[in-house]
Write a protein that holds these residues in place. Structure first.
Motif, PDB file in Angstrom:
ATOM      1  N   HIS A 238     -20.383 -31.500 -36.624  1.00  0.00           N
ATOM      2  CA  HIS A 238     -20.649 -30.155 -36.120  1.00  0.00           C
ATOM      3  C   HIS A 238     -21.827 -29.556 -36.883  1.00  0.00           C
ATOM      4  CE1 HIS A 238     -17.043 -29.575 -33.519  1.00  0.00           C
ATOM      5  NE2 HIS A 238     -16.566 -30.536 -34.295  1.00  0.00           N
ATOM      6  N   GLY A 239     -22.942 -29.376 -36.175  1.00  0.00           N
ATOM      7  CA  GLY A 239     -24.151 -28.830 -36.789  1.00  0.00           C
ATOM      8  C   GLY A 239     -24.195 -27.322 -36.753  1.00  0.00           C
ATOM      9  N   ASP A 240     -23.102 -26.676 -37.081  1.00  0.00           N
ATOM     10  CA  ASP A 240     -23.003 -25.217 -37.116  1.00  0.00           C
ATOM     11  C   ASP A 240     -23.575 -24.727 -38.447  1.00  0.00           C
ATOM     12  OD1 ASP A 240     -22.311 -22.573 -37.218  1.00  0.00           O
ATOM     13  OD2 ASP A 240     -20.143 -22.893 -37.034  1.00  0.00           O
ATOM     14  N   PRO A 241     -24.710 -24.040 -38.437  1.00  0.00           N
ATOM     15  CA  PRO A 241     -25.321 -23.637 -39.716  1.00  0.00           C
ATOM     16  C   PRO A 241     -24.448 -22.686 -40.523  1.00  0.00           C
ATOM     17  CG  PRO A 241     -26.398 -22.530 -37.871  1.00  0.00           C
ATOM     18  CD  PRO A 241     -25.489 -23.561 -37.275  1.00  0.00           C
ATOM     19  N   GLU A 242     -23.522 -21.970 -39.867  1.00  0.00           N
ATOM     20  CA  GLU A 242     -22.641 -21.086 -40.616  1.00  0.00           C
ATOM     21  C   GLU A 242     -21.632 -21.864 -41.460  1.00  0.00           C
ATOM     22  OE1 GLU A 242     -20.769 -18.157 -38.235  1.00  0.00           O
ATOM     23  OE2 GLU A 242     -22.646 -17.356 -37.413  1.00  0.00           O
ATOM     24  N   ARG A 243     -21.286 -23.066 -41.001  1.00  0.00           N
ATOM     25  CA  ARG A 243     -20.373 -23.922 -41.751  1.00  0.00           C
ATOM     26  C   ARG A 243     -20.476 -25.356 -41.204  1.00  0.00           C
ATOM     27  NH1 ARG A 243     -17.726 -23.114 -46.503  1.00  0.00           N
ATOM     28  NH2 ARG A 243     -16.865 -21.146 -45.765  1.00  0.00           N
ATOM     29  N   PRO A 244     -21.482 -26.118 -41.626  1.00  0.00           N
ATOM     30  CA  PRO A 244     -21.555 -27.522 -41.183  1.00  0.00           C
ATOM     31  C   PRO A 244     -20.276 -28.257 -41.590  1.00  0.00           C
ATOM     32  CG  PRO A 244     -23.584 -26.861 -42.279  1.00  0.00           C
ATOM     33  CD  PRO A 244     -22.587 -25.769 -42.524  1.00  0.00           C
ATOM     34  N   HIS A 245     -19.755 -29.075 -40.676  1.00  0.00           N
ATOM     35  CA  HIS A 245     -18.542 -29.810 -41.009  1.00  0.00           C
ATOM     36  C   HIS A 245     -18.417 -31.067 -40.164  1.00  0.00           C
ATOM     37  CE1 HIS A 245     -17.438 -26.994 -37.784  1.00  0.00           C
ATOM     38  NE2 HIS A 245     -16.462 -27.833 -37.446  1.00  0.00           N
ATOM     39  N   VAL A 246     -17.554 -31.947 -40.626  1.00  0.00           N
ATOM     40  CA  VAL A 246     -17.327 -33.252 -39.996  1.00  0.00           C
ATOM     41  C   VAL A 246     -15.825 -33.428 -39.805  1.00  0.00           C
ATOM     42  CG1 VAL A 246     -17.598 -35.752 -40.233  1.00  0.00           C
ATOM     43  CG2 VAL A 246     -19.371 -34.213 -41.129  1.00  0.00           C
ATOM     44  N   ILE A 247     -15.451 -34.028 -38.661  1.00  0.00           N
ATOM     45  CA  ILE A 247     -14.051 -34.344 -38.388  1.00  0.00           C
ATOM     46  C   ILE A 247     -13.973 -35.811 -37.974  1.00  0.00           C
ATOM     47  CG2 ILE A 247     -11.994 -33.799 -37.021  1.00  0.00           C
ATOM     48  CD1 ILE A 247     -13.244 -31.057 -36.454  1.00  0.00           C
ATOM     49  N   VAL A 248     -13.100 -36.573 -38.643  1.00  0.00           N
ATOM     50  CA  VAL A 248     -12.924 -37.988 -38.295  1.00  0.00           C
ATOM     51  C   VAL A 248     -11.436 -38.268 -38.147  1.00  0.00           C
ATOM     52  CG1 VAL A 248     -13.383 -40.379 -38.912  1.00  0.00           C
ATOM     53  CG2 VAL A 248     -14.991 -38.586 -39.618  1.00  0.00           C
ATOM     54  N   PRO A 249     -10.915 -38.332 -36.904  1.00  0.00           N
ATOM     55  CA  PRO A 249      -9.501 -38.666 -36.702  1.00  0.00           C
ATOM     56  C   PRO A 249      -9.225 -40.098 -37.127  1.00  0.00           C
ATOM     57  CG  PRO A 249     -10.456 -37.621 -34.757  1.00  0.00           C
ATOM     58  CD  PRO A 249     -11.594 -37.998 -35.647  1.00  0.00           C
ATOM     59  N   GLY A 250      -8.036 -40.315 -37.668  1.00  0.00           N
ATOM     60  CA  GLY A 250      -7.646 -41.645 -38.097  1.00  0.00           C
ATOM     61  C   GLY A 250      -6.423 -42.137 -37.358  1.00  0.00           C
ATOM     62  N   LEU A 251      -5.730 -43.070 -37.992  1.00  0.00           N
ATOM     63  CA  LEU A 251      -4.574 -43.708 -37.363  1.00  0.00           C
ATOM     64  C   LEU A 251      -3.299 -42.938 -37.694  1.00  0.00           C
ATOM     65  CD1 LEU A 251      -4.117 -46.381 -35.720  1.00  0.00           C
ATOM     66  CD2 LEU A 251      -3.519 -47.457 -37.895  1.00  0.00           C
ATOM     67  N   GLY A 252      -2.436 -42.782 -36.697  1.00  0.00           N
ATOM     68  CA  GLY A 252      -1.114 -42.225 -36.933  1.00  0.00           C
ATOM     69  C   GLY A 252      -1.087 -40.794 -37.411  1.00  0.00           C
ATOM     70  N   GLY A 253      -2.014 -39.953 -36.934  1.00  0.00           N
ATOM     71  CA  GLY A 253      -1.994 -38.542 -37.302  1.00  0.00           C
ATOM     72  C   GLY A 253      -2.796 -38.196 -38.531  1.00  0.00           C
ATOM     73  N   ARG A 254      -3.450 -39.192 -39.134  1.00  0.00           N
ATOM     74  CA  ARG A 254      -4.370 -38.881 -40.239  1.00  0.00           C
ATOM     75  C   ARG A 254      -5.645 -38.282 -39.661  1.00  0.00           C
ATOM     76  NH1 ARG A 254      -3.101 -43.839 -43.556  1.00  0.00           N
ATOM     77  NH2 ARG A 254      -2.375 -43.091 -45.583  1.00  0.00           N
ATOM     78  N   CYS A 255      -6.276 -37.398 -40.430  1.00  0.00           N
ATOM     79  CA  CYS A 255      -7.562 -36.858 -40.006  1.00  0.00           C
ATOM     80  C   CYS A 255      -8.316 -36.355 -41.233  1.00  0.00           C
ATOM     81  CB  CYS A 255      -7.387 -35.703 -39.011  1.00  0.00           C
ATOM     82  SG  CYS A 255      -8.942 -35.140 -38.268  1.00  0.00           S
ATOM     83  N   ARG A 256      -9.604 -36.667 -41.274  1.00  0.00           N
ATOM     84  CA  ARG A 256     -10.446 -36.168 -42.363  1.00  0.00           C
ATOM     85  C   ARG A 256     -11.283 -35.002 -41.868  1.00  0.00           C
ATOM     86  NH1 ARG A 256     -13.830 -39.751 -46.508  1.00  0.00           N
ATOM     87  NH2 ARG A 256     -11.673 -39.920 -47.228  1.00  0.00           N
ATOM     88  N   TYR A 257     -11.333 -33.952 -42.679  1.00  0.00           N
ATOM     89  CA  TYR A 257     -12.220 -32.810 -42.461  1.00  0.00           C
ATOM     90  C   TYR A 257     -13.145 -32.719 -43.678  1.00  0.00           C
ATOM     91  CZ  TYR A 257      -8.796 -31.262 -38.943  1.00  0.00           C
ATOM     92  OH  TYR A 257      -7.939 -31.170 -37.864  1.00  0.00           O
ATOM     93  N   GLU A 258     -14.429 -32.511 -43.437  1.00  0.00           N
ATOM     94  CA  GLU A 258     -15.385 -32.278 -44.519  1.00  0.00           C
ATOM     95  C   GLU A 258     -16.154 -30.995 -44.211  1.00  0.00           C
ATOM     96  OE1 GLU A 258     -17.693 -35.495 -46.012  1.00  0.00           O
ATOM     97  OE2 GLU A 258     -16.359 -37.032 -45.213  1.00  0.00           O
ATOM     98  N   PHE A 259     -16.184 -30.076 -45.176  1.00  0.00           N
ATOM     99  CA  PHE A 259     -16.823 -28.777 -44.988  1.00  0.00           C
ATOM    100  C   PHE A 259     -17.878 -28.546 -46.066  1.00  0.00           C
ATOM    101  CE2 PHE A 259     -12.516 -28.309 -43.280  1.00  0.00           C
ATOM    102  CZ  PHE A 259     -12.770 -27.765 -42.022  1.00  0.00           C
ATOM    103  N   ARG A 260     -19.023 -28.036 -45.657  1.00  0.00           N
ATOM    104  CA  ARG A 260     -20.026 -27.609 -46.614  1.00  0.00           C
ATOM    105  C   ARG A 260     -19.509 -26.324 -47.289  1.00  0.00           C
ATOM    106  NH1 ARG A 260     -25.689 -26.905 -47.464  1.00  0.00           N
ATOM    107  NH2 ARG A 260     -25.774 -25.660 -49.367  1.00  0.00           N
ATOM    108  N   LEU A 261     -19.553 -26.301 -48.607  1.00  0.00           N
ATOM    109  CA  LEU A 261     -19.146 -25.123 -49.351  1.00  0.00           C
ATOM    110  C   LEU A 261     -20.372 -24.320 -49.767  1.00  0.00           C
ATOM    111  CD1 LEU A 261     -16.296 -26.474 -51.683  1.00  0.00           C
ATOM    112  CD2 LEU A 261     -16.119 -25.495 -49.386  1.00  0.00           C
ATOM    113  N   PHE A 262     -20.169 -23.037 -49.943  1.00  0.00           N
ATOM    114  CA  PHE A 262     -21.258 -22.152 -50.333  1.00  0.00           C
ATOM    115  C   PHE A 262     -20.977 -21.555 -51.718  1.00  0.00           C
ATOM    116  CE2 PHE A 262     -21.384 -22.331 -45.706  1.00  0.00           C
ATOM    117  CZ  PHE A 262     -22.720 -22.692 -45.504  1.00  0.00           C
ATOM    118  N   SER A 263     -21.937 -20.833 -52.230  1.00  0.00           N
ATOM    119  CA  SER A 263     -21.851 -20.285 -53.583  1.00  0.00           C
ATOM    120  C   SER A 263     -20.537 -19.521 -53.785  1.00  0.00           C
ATOM    121  CB  SER A 263     -23.047 -19.353 -53.841  1.00  0.00           C
ATOM    122  OG  SER A 263     -22.964 -18.769 -55.122  1.00  0.00           O
TER     123      SER A 263
END
Length: 566
Positions: A238-263
């Motif tokens: 997700h190229g949202d400049p207010e909060r860039p983030h990534v979502i990667v669904p996995g197996l059996g209900g696992r899911c990774r979220y990655e968020f850009r943090l700010f100051s």
């Protein structure tokens, strides 16, 4: 200990003679070797690090009949889901090791990556240009602890592999024939040693190997969750400049979220608060504390080791390179390292290649790694920008490109990913050389069945004649097949069935013809890693054979002797 002096070691191009400082030539007393848990056993290869790259290298080496020991300072495999995506190329490597089916059981058969614009609307879906070209799904989410357990189980089942957890490497010494690794459990002796011990590599530090590149100040939060609703078979950037983030669904209900943090939201040294995790995930789901499997803040690096080989020791994976995560190529690059080096070591120990050929490891792998690191940096800057102005301009340019066939192909087929092609190393210069050949289906006239290409050609060298149907040409080229103990096969790219004595592979769905069409009328020598080592017309067989002979120990020895007499 004089380990830093190992950096003065070099391998002469003809004689493979080593030059060391005096302390490294001192033999270690036999009684000291026996007085350890290793009991004086000599291994072909010692591997420092039991992460995915180290265990992959061990599986590949063991599959080629080598005796391997794996040394890991942790007490068990990792329980942290660090890497989360494996490519079809890596799964083909696991096929070589005989464990692809076991690895596939912990994967989501993936379809690539969906990119979203500034307004979080779908922009394009990047996927394989040719689905299943390498015999496996293109980009597959998984959990690293699952992969490590599969790899460890495979190594435990192999009689050629010893795995020692709770064993810390403290030093390395070398002489002309072996490397001696000092550990907290005694000394280990091996012909070669691999440093697969991660970004804080002890092996790299022992040899004083420097790294070139940079670290980034941006802080990202990684949250691995359980019980998630996402069922997509692709990652989402997700190229949202207010909060860039990534979502990667996995197996059996696992899911990774990655968020850009700010100051003010966190530093890499901080433990992320549940309140922060809950707030960032709120747009997608409610999250109870027990469904947070892992949460960590991190900064990423873009660095590559300046030396990948010091004498008989090699660096692989994060020990040799670290890159931003946005292209998902960190672990996959490490698996490429293992695939490139393992067969070369096996062929050197088997007497098929001269030891000087091991220098090709860095010359072949480093350019692609550097290009991949740079591509990952660019992708992060473009996709994950926090500038609204740049994000809007990005969306406009990508949208305009997607309106053209060339632009759509560039983005949707991921043409922005660096292509791995060797121009230096174990290749004979020529058109379409140094590139990998895919793994299409084919009918095998010897086995009388349809299967994947590697099942017919095996995992050693292969010699393919593309539309070469002359028995005389095949007789002349037999010396090349004998030189590398290569499996020979004819591939007719037209709808014919040649009457030849050896194996013929027949196209069944267009894939075999697509892979070999550019080699019509030529012989193609495939390396064990499925890259084209040489391609030539039958009339050039004698000339190419002369070049290929220089890779062999017998030629190197005789050439060295003739130079000495001269």
């Amino acid at each position: 200990m004089c380990v830093l002096c190992c950096r003065n070691l070099f391998l002469d191009s003809w004689t493979a003679s080593y030059r060391f400082c005096t302390p490294l030539l001192v033999a270690i007393p036999e009684e000291e070797l026996v007085n350890s848990i290793f009991r004086g056993r000599r291994y072909d290869v010692a591997i420092c690090g039991a992460g995915p790259v180290g265990m992959t290298a061990a599986a590949l080496l063991a599959a080629r009949g080598l005796d391997v020991v794996v040394l890991e300072q942790r007490m068990t495999t990792s329980d942290e889901p660090k890497a989360i995506s494996i490519d079809d190329e890596a799964l083909r490597v696991y096929q070589q090791a005989g464990i692809a089916d076991a690895v596939m059981r912990i994967m989501v058969p993936g379809t690539g990556t969906q990119y979203f614009d500034s307004d979080n609307k779908p922009l394009f879906h990047a996927r394989a240009a040719v689905p299943y070209r390498l015999g496996y799904p293109f980009k597959n989410p998984f959990a690293q602890p699952d992969l490590e357990r599969v790899l460890l189980s495979a190594l435990h089942d192999h009689p050629n592999v010893d795995v020692h957890f709770g064993t810390e490497v403290t030093g390395v010494e070398q002489d002309r024939d072996r490397a001696t690794i000092s550990t907290t459990d005694g000394d280990v002796v091996a012909r070669y040693a691999l440093g697969c011990d991660g970004g804080r590599s002890t092996m790299r530090e022992l040899f004083g190997v420097t790294m070139s590149g940079r670290s980034y100040p941006d802080v990202w939060l990684v949250v691995d969750t359980l019980g998630d609703f996402h069922t997509e078979r692709f990652g989402m950037h997700h190229g949202d400049p207010e909060r860039p983030h990534v979502i990667v669904p996995g197996l059996g209900g696992r899911c990774r979220y990655e968020f850009r943090l700010f100051s003010g939201e966190g530093e890499p040294t901080d433990t992320p608060s549940f309140e922060l995790i809950e707030r960032l995930l709120r747009r997608y789901r409610a999250i109870p504390p027990e469904q947070v499997e892992r949460a960590v803040n991190y900064r990423f690096n873009a660095v590559v080791a300046d030396d990948w080989q010091v004498g008989r020791c090699f660096l692989l994976g994060d020990a040799a390179h670290m890159m931003p995560p946005f292209a998902g190529q960190g672990l996959n690059s490490g698996i490429r390292d293992a695939a490139n080096l393992s067969w070369k070591i096996a062929d050197v120990l088997d007497g098929r290649l001269h030891e000087s050929s091991l220098r090709s490891y860095q010359s072949e792998r480093s350019p692609h790694v550097v290009a991949t690191v740079r591509a990952s940096e660019r992708l992060g800057r473009v996709v994950m920008t926090t500038s609204p102005r740049l994000a809007r301009r990005r969306d406009e340019l990508v949208g305009a490109a997607l309106a053209t066939s060339e632009g759509r192909t560039f983005f949707e087929e991921m043409r922005y990913r660096p292509v791995q092609q060797f121009t230096d190393g174990l290749v004979v210069s020529g058109p379409n050389v140094g590139v990998p050949v895919g793994q299409p289906r084919a009918f095998d006239t010897i086995d009388q069945r349809i299967g994947l290409l590697d099942q017919s050609l095996g995992h050693g060298w292969a010699l393919v004649g593309v539309d070469v149907t002359s028995e005389e040409d095949w007789a002349n080229v037999s010396v090349v097949a004998a030189l590398f103990n290569a499996t020979a096969a004819c591939v007719p790219v037209d709808e014919i069935l040649p009457r030849l004595q050896q194996r013929v592979l027949i196209d069944v769905d267009g894939g075999l013809n697509r892979e070999f069409d550019c080699y019509r009328g030529r012989f193609v020598l495939l390396r064990p890693d499925h890259f084209v080592a040489a391609a030539w017309y039958p009339q050039d067989t004698a000339q190419v054979t002369d070049v290929l002979r220089t890779w062999a120990p017998d030629f190197q020895t005789s050439h060295s002797e003739s130079l000495g007499k001269a």
